[in-house]
Design a protein around this motif. Structure first.
Motif, PDB file in Angstrom:
ATOM      1  N   ILE A 120      58.320  38.071  46.405  1.00 13.21           N
ATOM      2  CA  ILE A 120      57.080  38.343  45.432  1.00 13.21           C
ATOM      3  C   ILE A 120      56.416  39.632  46.140  1.00 13.21           C
ATOM      4  O   ILE A 120      55.886  40.369  45.239  1.00 13.21           O
ATOM      5  N   ALA A 121      56.437  39.741  47.555  1.00 12.84           N
ATOM      6  CA  ALA A 121      55.711  40.639  47.996  1.00 12.84           C
ATOM      7  C   ALA A 121      56.422  41.999  47.719  1.00 12.84           C
ATOM      8  O   ALA A 121      55.633  42.859  47.265  1.00 12.84           O
ATOM      9  N   GLU A 122      57.621  42.248  47.828  1.00 12.60           N
ATOM     10  CA  GLU A 122      58.383  43.376  47.210  1.00 12.60           C
ATOM     11  C   GLU A 122      58.156  43.578  45.925  1.00 12.60           C
ATOM     12  O   GLU A 122      57.951  44.840  45.543  1.00 12.60           O
ATOM     13  N   ARG A 123      58.062  42.685  45.142  1.00 19.96           N
ATOM     14  CA  ARG A 123      57.843  43.014  43.552  1.00 19.96           C
ATOM     15  C   ARG A 123      56.101  43.384  43.561  1.00 19.96           C
ATOM     16  O   ARG A 123      56.005  44.266  42.817  1.00 19.96           O
ATOM     17  N   TRP A 124      55.180  42.939  44.263  1.00 17.31           N
ATOM     18  CA  TRP A 124      54.016  43.798  44.415  1.00 17.31           C
ATOM     19  C   TRP A 124      54.096  45.150  44.732  1.00 17.31           C
ATOM     20  O   TRP A 124      53.272  45.780  44.184  1.00 17.31           O
TER      21      TRP A 124
END
Length: 191
Positions: free
Chosen positions: A107-111
């Protein structure tokens, strides 16, 4: 005796956290500048140049929107791929094949990747002013709703859980900038 000098690092002054969006802006400045230079080479002086500019965006934006799934991160998020397809169709072009893009690992990479694609929306609005009259601008004119960019940044900052999360978000942003550069290179070579 002189007072100790306060310094600012990636997490702020005196351990006060810097908002994640500011961290990403600083950490990805070189990638952002490289993408601006790559897309700035297209120009809008001819219909063909503008078409190639849109084609390059079409090689990355639809797959990025699909892999990031922004609607699951930001309430009220609106896609831009349909506007891009409509603009290309109005210019007599179909959507091209997309670049290879690995899905964000977490999710951090998505953000981090979302920060890049939504930041490009801000730049698009400014670029729309340079498009010659009579050419389609549904893609470039797709603005954030009032306050939308600030809300997105606030949600990004709220999702941040610390140094490891920021490192992953930065990886996601770097990967997205690299994908934009690859897409620009593909269509710059055609011209």
């Amino acid at each position: 005796m002189a007072a100790a000098r306060k310094t600012s690092g990636p997490y702020g002054v005196d351990d006060t956290p810097t908002p994640c969006h500011l961290h990403l802006r600083l950490a990805t400045r070189a990638g952002h500048d490289a993408v601006d230079a790559a897309f700035g080479a297209f120009g809008f002086d001819t219909v063909d140049a503008y078409r190639r500019f849109l084609m390059a965006h079409a090689r990355i934006l639809p797959i990025a929107e699909r892999l990031i799934d922004p609607a699951s991160l930001v309430a009220g998020w609106q896609p831009r791929a349909d506007g891009l397809a409509a603009d290309l169709a109005a210019l007599g072009a179909a959507m091209p094949a997309t670049v290879d893009l690995a899905p964000p690992a977490d999710i951090a990479e998505r953000w981090g990747a979302l920060y890049v694609i939504e930041g490009s929306r801000l730049g698009g609005v400014m670029l729309a002013r340079s498009v010659p009259e009579g050419l389609p601008t549904a893609y470039l004119s797709a603005t954030h709703p009032p306050g939308g960019w600030k809300r997105l940044l606030a949600a990004l900052d709220a999702a941040d859980t610390g140094p490891a999360w920021r490192a992953a978000a930065t990886r996601g942003a770097h990967a997205m900038f690299a994908a934009y550069r690859r897409a620009a290179a593909m269509d710059a070579a055609i011209g």
